[in-house]
Design a protein around this motif. Structure first.
Motif, PDB file in Angstrom:
ATOM      1  N   LEU A  84      61.513 125.746  78.337  1.00  0.00           N
ATOM      2  CA  LEU A  84      62.199 124.178  79.105  1.00  0.00           C
ATOM      3  C   LEU A  84      60.374 124.655  79.848  1.00  0.00           C
ATOM      4  CD1 LEU A  84      66.062 124.887  79.190  1.00  0.00           C
ATOM      5  CD2 LEU A  84      64.658 122.695  78.567  1.00  0.00           C
ATOM      6  N   GLU A 137      63.441 117.227  76.650  1.00  0.00           N
ATOM      7  CA  GLU A 137      65.440 116.498  76.427  1.00  0.00           C
ATOM      8  C   GLU A 137      66.024 117.608  75.212  1.00  0.00           C
ATOM      9  OE1 GLU A 137      67.230 114.680  79.146  1.00  0.00           O
ATOM     10  OE2 GLU A 137      65.413 115.856  80.365  1.00  0.00           O
ATOM     11  N   GLN A 138      65.633 116.739  74.645  1.00  0.00           N
ATOM     12  CA  GLN A 138      65.752 117.764  72.809  1.00  0.00           C
ATOM     13  C   GLN A 138      65.968 118.883  73.063  1.00  0.00           C
ATOM     14  OE1 GLN A 138      64.224 115.877  68.945  1.00  0.00           O
ATOM     15  NE2 GLN A 138      63.082 115.440  70.291  1.00  0.00           N
ATOM     16  N   ILE A 149      58.005 115.099  77.157  1.00  0.00           N
ATOM     17  CA  ILE A 149      59.535 114.460  77.705  1.00  0.00           C
ATOM     18  C   ILE A 149      60.749 114.726  76.841  1.00  0.00           C
ATOM     19  CG2 ILE A 149      61.248 112.286  79.045  1.00  0.00           C
ATOM     20  CD1 ILE A 149      57.812 111.757  80.715  1.00  0.00           C
ATOM     21  N   ASN A 150      60.191 114.461  75.879  1.00  0.00           N
ATOM     22  CA  ASN A 150      61.281 114.002  74.554  1.00  0.00           C
ATOM     23  C   ASN A 150      61.429 115.498  74.591  1.00  0.00           C
ATOM     24  OD1 ASN A 150      61.616 110.776  74.747  1.00  0.00           O
ATOM     25  ND2 ASN A 150      59.723 110.819  73.047  1.00  0.00           N
ATOM     26  N   THR A 151      60.438 115.807  73.993  1.00  0.00           N
ATOM     27  CA  THR A 151      60.749 117.648  73.217  1.00  0.00           C
ATOM     28  C   THR A 151      61.854 118.227  74.679  1.00  0.00           C
ATOM     29  OG1 THR A 151      58.416 117.424  72.128  1.00  0.00           O
ATOM     30  CG2 THR A 151      59.572 119.342  73.382  1.00  0.00           C
ATOM     31  N   THR A 177      56.507 120.070  82.799  1.00  0.00           N
ATOM     32  CA  THR A 177      56.235 118.793  83.309  1.00  0.00           C
ATOM     33  C   THR A 177      54.381 118.671  83.230  1.00  0.00           C
ATOM     34  OG1 THR A 177      57.910 118.232  84.829  1.00  0.00           O
ATOM     35  CG2 THR A 177      55.318 116.813  84.985  1.00  0.00           C
ATOM     36  N   LYS A 216      66.865 121.124  76.426  1.00  0.00           N
ATOM     37  CA  LYS A 216      67.621 121.153  77.101  1.00  0.00           C
ATOM     38  C   LYS A 216      69.440 121.020  76.335  1.00  0.00           C
ATOM     39  CE  LYS A 216      65.881 119.330  81.279  1.00  0.00           C
ATOM     40  NZ  LYS A 216      65.836 117.901  82.114  1.00  0.00           N
ATOM     41  N   ARG A 217      69.115 119.368  75.921  1.00  0.00           N
ATOM     42  CA  ARG A 217      70.599 119.560  74.675  1.00  0.00           C
ATOM     43  C   ARG A 217      70.642 120.323  74.021  1.00  0.00           C
ATOM     44  NH1 ARG A 217      68.532 114.122  74.792  1.00  0.00           N
ATOM     45  NH2 ARG A 217      67.612 114.213  72.482  1.00  0.00           N
TER      46      ARG A 217
END
Length: 710
Positions: A88, A20-21, A16-18, A172, A23-24
């Motif tokens: 992603l 999100e990073q 999940i953290n990966t 996911t 995406k940013r």
């Protein structure tokens, strides 16, 4: 909570953290591209979504924007944007833990299709599968001590503590499994293949086998020959090899200077569907016929071509190759002798020395002498302009006069190439440049033209992949060798699929034609990953009566039994029945029978079309069948299927889709794969190896289901 659940929770948090990073990072990159304008971004998004169906449009659009924004390094940013989009969906597919026994430090390496490092000097968040350290994942099946991998500073040894594989669905994490000695990797591969739809090529970065990785990692500065059985993934391996080369040899081999070549446009277009998935956006790809046209056009050669006329190609062999080489050697010898005579002339001997360069054409060698001499004339004139006087002035003027005379003599040698050497040789070989040249004569002409005059308007490729290489003749390889630097080839094929009488019968012939290579290494892939065991057993039974060479090995993926349907219109029987009738009655009988068998197939096909969740291929051995089916499919299903109905024509641009119905003549099906295949008009009992190979090629297009209508 079980140990697996605890570990899954940790891995899920990391995933999940990966994401999100990623995406940013992607949002930040898109923000920097805002100045391009909304319309360009919309167009780019539209092309990206259809990249695998129409890769050419995406490539061209990127090139146009790159030309407008070179200072911004637009192409690299768009490429990275594409990579982030894939991350992603699946940020990584594996993890390896490597321990340094010297300092007890353990590195956790997460490996993905593309790499991502968020800042200069930071540890990669995701390690690219092409990185040297990632090779540990492919080379070692389970955790063990003393694994080795290459680095810039040499080979490194570590202990592999953990090898873990992940499954993601739209970003996911679904599950993971540890690759240990008890794990059956064939089952995992079978599961992944069973989910594929066919119709377009899929990347295999998560399932590359060691035998495939050996090919991918082979030094590109030589010839790499791959004898790969049908379904062994050789075409996919070839494109992964290109991706690996561009990543690891960025200063030596560039995508825009590399080539993928195949025999027909259908196969070339099909292979290109994988390029965007591996971050390849500017590779050259096409057929050798395309390259011949480019050579003729760029050099202003006044020839009329009919490259569809392949008359005489079945007569091509090493005797012809050696004859052409002998003729070139004779011409080189004559040119050398003329230059040697000039060097021996006391009037000229002090003005030049000449060493023949075999990498250059005859004319390029001659013109190199002219260029050197003209440089000397320029130098002597500059000396005169500086104010020479007396004997020095006289010597300079004499030198200029003698060198000009020498230049005229050397240019005469160049003129003899076009007047008294090249034309008679072409005529001797039975080629008339005033008439349309067929494919064989065009190959010979272009090869000799390159040897005599060079191809200055054609930049040689830094690397070349040849797919279905068994279908290329030694004459075609002879010309290709003139178009690629230092024999840098990866040639992939299967001699059991070499049903064309114009193709190779022995891979060793390549080493006799491509002689400039650093080395020539051969690999063999023997496992079929494409088809079910039932399809493989059926295919092997067809060909094993005539040869046991290069037969398929199965990973025992189970599927439905092969369905054999005996139609009333078996063409072998019909030709016998109709032979006693008039030509008109024979034609009517064939058309009538075609109607019966195609109607039968359409009825079966209607069930597939109701719920079209895979690719379905229909392969016809007879033009009557093909034309009838083409007309019926267009009439009944074009409005419903739209672009998902694909009639394969080698002269048309093809829209490839993972879920669609493909209709093709047999000769255009090689290299393609479909989840379900109908074969129409195949002979019941092949009479020889040639016919058996044709049947073998057709039935092995099927991944999961095969229906043969005989």
């Amino acid at each position: 909570m079980s140990p697996y659940e605890q570990e899954f929770q940790l891995e899920n948090t990391r995933a999940i953290n990966t994401v999100e990073q990623v995406k940013r990072y992607k949002a930040l990159l898109e923000k920097t591209l805002d100045y391009m304008g909304a319309e360009n971004l919309r167009k780019l998004q539209e092309l990206r979504e259809n990249a695998e169906a129409n890769p050419t449009d995406l490539f061209v659009f990127i090139e146009q924007l790159h030309a407008q924004n070179q200072a911004f390094n637009f192409k690299e940013k768009i490429k990275q944007l594409e990579e982030l989009g894939y991350l992603l969906s699946e940020p990584y597919f594996s993890r390896i833990d490597l321990a340094n026994v010297v300092n007890n430090k353990v590195d956790q390496i997460y490996i993905g299709k593309f790499g991502l490092t968020l800042g200069v000097g930071e540890k990669p968040l995701i390690t690219d599968w092409r990185a040297k350290i990632a090779s540990v994942y492919y080379k070692y099946r389970y955790p063990q001590k003393g694994v080795v991998y290459d680095t810039q500073d040499g080979q490194v040894m570590r202990d592999l503590l953990l090898k873990r594989t992940f499954e993601f669905d739209s970003g996911t994490l679904i599950k993971f499994y540890n690759n240990d000695i008890q794990l059956d990797e064939n089952e995992l591969i079978s599961d992944k293949i069973a989910k594929r739809t066919g119709g377009v090529l899929e990347d295999i970065v998560a399932t590359i086998q060691q035998s495939q990785m050996d090919i991918i990692e082979q030094d590109p500065r030589g010839v790499c020959i791959v004898q790969g059985c049908v379904g062994s993934g050789k075409s996919t391996v070839a494109i992964h090899k290109l991706s690996h080369i561009f990543f690891n040899y960025p200063d030596l081999i560039h995508p825009q200077n590399s080539l993928l070549v195949a025999k027909n446009q259908i196969l070339v277009g099909y292979l290109s569907t994988l390029f965007p998935k591996l971050g390849i956006f500017d590779l050259n790809y096409g057929t050798l016929k395309d390259l011949i046209i480019r050579i003729v056009f760029r050099h202003g050669i006044k020839l009329a071509l009919d490259l569809d006329n392949e008359l005489g190609m079945d007569q091509v062999d090493m005797k012809l190759v050696n004859l052409l080489r002998d003729k070139v050697a004779e011409a080189k010898k004559k040119a050398r002798l003329q230059i040697d005579r000039l060097q021996e002339n006391p009037l000229y001997s002090s003005y030049f020395s000449f060493v023949y360069d075999d990498e250059l054409s005859i004319q390029e060698n001659v013109l190199s002498v002219v260029n050197d001499l003209e440089e000397e004339i320029k130098y002597q004139k500059e000396r005169l302009d500086e104010g020479l006087s007396g004997t020095a002035e006289v010597r300079a003027q004499t030198t200029i006069k003698n060198i000009k005379s020498l230049v005229r003599e050397v240019r005469k040698i160049s003129n003899t190439l076009r007047t008294t050497l090249f034309p008679p040789l072409i005529k001797e070989l039975g080629i008339n440049p005033k008439e349309k040249l067929g494919y064989k004569d065009a190959l010979v002409y272009c090869f000799l033209y390159a040897e005599f005059f060079g191809l200055p308007e054609f930049k040689r490729f830094e690397y070349c992949v040849v797919d279905e290489g068994q279908d290329f003749s030694v004459l075609e390889y002879l010309l290709l060798n003139k178009l690629v630097i230092k024999g840098r080839f990866c040639i992939l094929g299967d001699l059991n699929q070499s049903y064309l009488k114009t193709g190779l019968t022995d891979w060793n012939d390549i080493a006799q034609v491509i002689t400039e290579a650093k080395e020539c290494k051969k690999f063999e892939l023997t496992t079929n990953y494409r088809s079910t065991k039932q399809i493989i057993d059926y295919a092997c039974a067809l060909i094993s009566k005539f040869t046991t060479d290069f037969l398929l090995q199965s990973i025992s993926r189970v599927g439905p039994e092969v369905r054999i349907v005996d139609a009333l219109d078996d063409f072998t029987q019909l030709s016998t029945t109709a032979s006693s009738g008039t030509p008109e009655s024979q034609a009517n009988l064939l058309v009538s029978s075609a109607n019966q068998s195609t109607d039968m197939l359409l009825n079966m096909l209607s069930d597939d079309i109701k719920e079209l969740n895979k690719s379905v291929g229909v392969i016809c051995f007879n033009r009557v069948h093909f034309d009838k089916l083409s007309a019926d499919l267009e009439f009944k299903y074009r409005a419903v299927l739209k672009e998902k109905l694909v009639i394969l024509n080698p002269k048309d641009r093809i829209f490839y889709t993972p879920k669609g119905v493909y209709l093709t003549m047999f000769e255009n099906c090689k290299g393609l794969e479909f989840a379900k295949v109908y074969v129409l008009g195949m002979s019941k009992t092949p009479k020889d190896l040639h016919e058996a190979k044709m049947n073998y090629v057709a039935v092995t297009r099927a991944m999961n289901e095969l229906v043969v209508i005989q």
